[in-house]
Design an enzyme around this catalytic site. Structure first.
Site, PDB file in Angstrom:
ATOM      1  CG  HIS A 204      -0.291   0.317   2.497  1.00  0.00           C
ATOM      2  ND1 HIS A 204       0.314  -0.640   3.235  1.00  0.00           N
ATOM      3  CD2 HIS A 204      -0.118   1.480   3.179  1.00  0.00           C
ATOM      4  CE1 HIS A 204       0.833  -0.112   4.334  1.00  0.00           C
ATOM      5  NE2 HIS A 204       0.596   1.174   4.319  1.00  0.00           N
TER       6      HIS A 204
HETATM    7  C1  UD1 Z   1      -2.329   5.790   5.169  1.00  0.00           C
HETATM    8  C2  UD1 Z   1      -1.061   6.398   5.756  1.00  0.00           C
HETATM    9  C3  UD1 Z   1       0.045   5.361   5.785  1.00  0.00           C
HETATM   10  C4  UD1 Z   1      -0.412   4.092   6.477  1.00  0.00           C
HETATM   11  C5  UD1 Z   1      -1.712   3.597   5.872  1.00  0.00           C
HETATM   12  C6  UD1 Z   1      -2.226   2.431   6.637  1.00  0.00           C
HETATM   13  C7  UD1 Z   1      -0.739   8.792   5.265  1.00  0.00           C
HETATM   14  C8  UD1 Z   1      -0.029   9.776   4.438  1.00  0.00           C
HETATM   15  N1  UD1 Z   1      -0.582   7.504   4.914  1.00  0.00           N
HETATM   16  O1  UD1 Z   1      -2.065   5.456   3.821  1.00  0.00           O
HETATM   17  O2  UD1 Z   1       1.149   5.883   6.497  1.00  0.00           O
HETATM   18  O3  UD1 Z   1       0.583   3.119   6.342  1.00  0.00           O
HETATM   19  O4  UD1 Z   1      -2.696   4.642   5.909  1.00  0.00           O
HETATM   20  O5  UD1 Z   1      -3.113   1.647   5.893  1.00  0.00           O
HETATM   21  O6  UD1 Z   1      -1.415   9.149   6.197  1.00  0.00           O
HETATM   22  N2  UD1 Z   1      -9.253   4.508   0.631  1.00  0.00           N
HETATM   23  C9  UD1 Z   1     -10.510   3.935   0.553  1.00  0.00           C
HETATM   24  N3  UD1 Z   1     -11.148   3.625   1.707  1.00  0.00           N
HETATM   25  C10 UD1 Z   1     -10.649   3.870   2.943  1.00  0.00           C
HETATM   26  C11 UD1 Z   1      -9.384   4.476   3.017  1.00  0.00           C
HETATM   27  C12 UD1 Z   1      -8.704   4.791   1.867  1.00  0.00           C
HETATM   28  O7  UD1 Z   1     -11.020   3.681  -0.531  1.00  0.00           O
HETATM   29  O8  UD1 Z   1     -11.300   3.543   3.951  1.00  0.00           O
HETATM   30  C13 UD1 Z   1      -8.528   4.799  -0.619  1.00  0.00           C
HETATM   31  C14 UD1 Z   1      -8.845   6.165  -1.209  1.00  0.00           C
HETATM   32  O9  UD1 Z   1      -8.823   6.027  -2.585  1.00  0.00           O
HETATM   33  C15 UD1 Z   1      -7.646   6.996  -0.767  1.00  0.00           C
HETATM   34  C16 UD1 Z   1      -6.516   5.980  -0.753  1.00  0.00           C
HETATM   35  O10 UD1 Z   1      -7.129   4.770  -0.352  1.00  0.00           O
HETATM   36  O11 UD1 Z   1      -7.366   8.056  -1.634  1.00  0.00           O
HETATM   37  C17 UD1 Z   1      -5.392   6.336   0.186  1.00  0.00           C
HETATM   38  O12 UD1 Z   1      -5.881   6.564   1.505  1.00  0.00           O
HETATM   39  P1  UD1 Z   1      -5.090   7.507   2.521  1.00  0.00           P
HETATM   40  O13 UD1 Z   1      -5.764   7.486   3.840  1.00  0.00           O
HETATM   41  O14 UD1 Z   1      -4.838   8.842   1.907  1.00  0.00           O
HETATM   42  O15 UD1 Z   1      -3.665   6.849   2.634  1.00  0.00           O
HETATM   43  P2  UD1 Z   1      -3.243   5.327   2.777  1.00  0.00           P
HETATM   44  O16 UD1 Z   1      -2.614   4.906   1.509  1.00  0.00           O
HETATM   45  O17 UD1 Z   1      -4.360   4.524   3.319  1.00  0.00           O
HETATM   46  N1  UDP Z   2      -3.937  -5.453   8.727  1.00  0.00           N
HETATM   47  C1  UDP Z   2      -5.213  -6.002   8.845  1.00  0.00           C
HETATM   48  N2  UDP Z   2      -5.862  -6.377   7.701  1.00  0.00           N
HETATM   49  C2  UDP Z   2      -5.314  -6.250   6.460  1.00  0.00           C
HETATM   50  C3  UDP Z   2      -4.023  -5.688   6.360  1.00  0.00           C
HETATM   51  C4  UDP Z   2      -3.366  -5.285   7.510  1.00  0.00           C
HETATM   52  O1  UDP Z   2      -5.729  -6.160   9.954  1.00  0.00           O
HETATM   53  O2  UDP Z   2      -5.979  -6.604   5.479  1.00  0.00           O
HETATM   54  C5  UDP Z   2      -3.239  -5.032   9.954  1.00  0.00           C
HETATM   55  C6  UDP Z   2      -1.881  -5.652  10.136  1.00  0.00           C
HETATM   56  O3  UDP Z   2      -1.976  -6.906  10.781  1.00  0.00           O
HETATM   57  C7  UDP Z   2      -1.172  -4.610  10.996  1.00  0.00           C
HETATM   58  C8  UDP Z   2      -1.769  -3.309  10.500  1.00  0.00           C
HETATM   59  O4  UDP Z   2      -2.986  -3.647   9.860  1.00  0.00           O
HETATM   60  O5  UDP Z   2      -1.500  -4.760  12.356  1.00  0.00           O
HETATM   61  C9  UDP Z   2      -0.828  -2.656   9.532  1.00  0.00           C
HETATM   62  O6  UDP Z   2      -1.474  -1.634   8.876  1.00  0.00           O
HETATM   63  P1  UDP Z   2      -1.034  -1.112   7.445  1.00  0.00           P
HETATM   64  O7  UDP Z   2      -0.245  -2.152   6.746  1.00  0.00           O
HETATM   65  O8  UDP Z   2      -2.269  -0.619   6.804  1.00  0.00           O
HETATM   66  O9  UDP Z   2      -0.160   0.170   7.807  1.00  0.00           O
HETATM   67  P2  UDP Z   2       1.348   0.426   8.279  1.00  0.00           P
HETATM   68  O10 UDP Z   2       1.640  -0.459   9.432  1.00  0.00           O
HETATM   69  O11 UDP Z   2       2.241   0.180   7.102  1.00  0.00           O
HETATM   70  O12 UDP Z   2       1.357   1.866   8.631  1.00  0.00           O
END
Ligand code: UD1
Ligand code: UDP
Length: 358
Positions: A204
């Site tokens: 991601h």
């Molecule tokens: C965010 C965090 C990242 C973290 C990740 C965990 C920032 C800059 N990034 O990244 O550090 O590792 O969360 O998962 O804060 N979207 C949906 N549904 C949702 C959420 C997101 O469809 O419930 C889609 C949208 O298209 C959105 C994209 O995912 O534009 C990215 O979501 P965003 O919250 O901006 O950043 P993440 O990539 O999730």
């Molecule tokens: N995780 C989850 N379901 C998923 C993917 C990740 O419960 O489908 C959990 C994972 O076990 C960990 C956390 O989400 O505890 C990590 O989140 P993510 O990878 O979104 O973000 P990051 O840690 O890179 O910020």
């Protein structure tokens, strides 16, 4: 003592859960402020239910957007709530845009600020998370570090006061929920998987999802794997694969599924032959569960996982990924001390608060 905890994204709900339990045990008032950064049920609500986190007192419903839009909307709304609630302390978690907005809003109001998971560095300022962490750390009055490396990173930046090595709160969560997941999760049966007969994949990070060459390289390497790959796909990655027209890079051995809840995720991790990921949290969980991990990044904040031989950094290089798949090996057999972070954090907060803090 009144605390506002600011969260917004999946990994922050997992970090919040153990601390919230401990705060409630001590009768400390905690207001949960959810920015709404993550909002799909399987990125949000399922974690509150499974981890028994109290319903947020506020959900700002900020949703997705560019960094400026998303962070800006959070900042405007968080400020209003902090002014209304007048907490004694604000806690931010990890390194997302919700962390950044929470830290900025609190400190501009001269509030006492604590950062859980402080001191991590990738030394790559192209990562939005690196910017968020640096700002949050430099604004915080109390910094709860998960590792000695994190303490050392802060020291090198001149942050010495208010720094505490407390261990990793995600370890608290894993230790508690892994027993529950073994009992409750049916995910292996549902997906018809045999233990240790599949790889688990998550992707991601912007550096991979927003770079067509990296994404192509990763997916085409994985297409050559002899074992099936289970891929709970983050909505960001799903959208990018579609927008970039890369659906045909998802070969038949890569089984995409919707993001799963924490209990199913722990069960998928524990039973995987190896894990491939660019997630911070997943790298650590692989380490604690003693499952070999291949990290699809050029650097990691969790260098201990590499040092002990459980994690291999391969970036997005196809040859390196294939080589790592051919050489899956276990690391050192470490006995992880059951030294929990949440009780230590609470003890320190109570002490700091009594003495008036920094
Ligand atoms: C965010 C965090 C990242 C973290 C990740 C965990 C920032 C800059 N990034 O990244 O550090 O590792 O969360 O998962 O804060 N979207 C949906 N549904 C949702 C959420 C997101 O469809 O419930 C889609 C949208 O298209 C959105 C994209 O995912 O534009 C990215 O979501 P965003 O919250 O901006 O950043 P993440 O990539 O999730
Ligand atoms: N995780 C989850 N379901 C998923 C993917 C990740 O419960 O489908 C959990 C994972 O076990 C960990 C956390 O989400 O505890 C990590 O989140 P993510 O990878 O979104 O973000 P990051 O840690 O890179 O910020």
């Amino acid at each position: 003592m009144k605390i506002v905890s600011i969260v917004g994204a999946r990994p922050q709900f997992i970090k919040l859960a153990p601390l919230s339990v401990e705060l409630r045990k001590l009768g400390i008032e905690e207001i949960i402020l959810h920015t709404g950064q993550h909002y799909d049920d399987n990125m949000n609500e399922i974690f509150f239910k499974e981890l028994e986190i109290p319903e947020p007192n506020y959900n700002l419903g900020v949703g997705s957007g560019s960094h400026g839009e998303q962070t800006g909307r959070m900042l405007i709304e968080i400020e209003k709530i902090l002014i209304k609630e007048k907490p004694d302390l604000v806690i931010v978690y990890g390194d997302t845009n919700s962390t950044l907005a929470g830290a900025l809003a609190a400190k501009k109001l001269h509030m006492f600020l604590a950062h859980v998971e402080a001191g991590l560095r990738s030394f790559n300022k192209k990562m939005p998370e690196e910017i968020n962490r640096i700002v949050a750390d430099h604004l915080s009055d109390i910094l709860f570090c998960p590792t000695e490396t994190a303490v050392e990173n802060l020291r090198k930046e001149g942050i010495l006061k208010g720094v505490y090595l407390v261990g990793d709160i995600m370890f608290d969560a894993l230790e508690h929920f892994v027993k529950i997941s073994q009992r409750k999760s049916r995910i292996l049966e549902i997906l018809n998987l045999k233990p240790k007969d599949y790889y688990l994949l998550t992707i991601h990070r912007a550096e991979n999802t927003d770079n067509i060459e990296r994404l192509k390289s990763i997916l085409s390497a994985l297409g050559e794997s002899r074992k099936n790959i289970i891929f709970p796909i983050h909505p960001r990655t799903k959208n990018r694969i579609k927008e970039l027209g890369l659906e045909n890079y998802l070969s038949s051995n890569i089984k995409t599924i919707e993001p799963v809840g924490y209990l199913d995720m722990l069960e998928l991790e524990r039973n995987a032959y190896a894990i491939l990921t660019d997630s911070g949290g997943v790298q650590k969980e692989a380490f604690w569960l003693k499952v070999p991990c291949i990290t699809l990044r050029d650097e990691t904040e969790w260098i201990e996982t590499v040092r002990y031989g459980w994690n291999t950094l391969v970036g997005a290089d196809k040859n390196k990924i294939l080589e790592a798949l051919d050489n899956i090996k276990k690391g050192e057999d470490i006995n992880f001390e059951k030294n929990y972070a949440a009780p230590k954090i609470c003890e320190i907060l109570l002490r700091e608060f009594k003495t008036g803090g920094k």
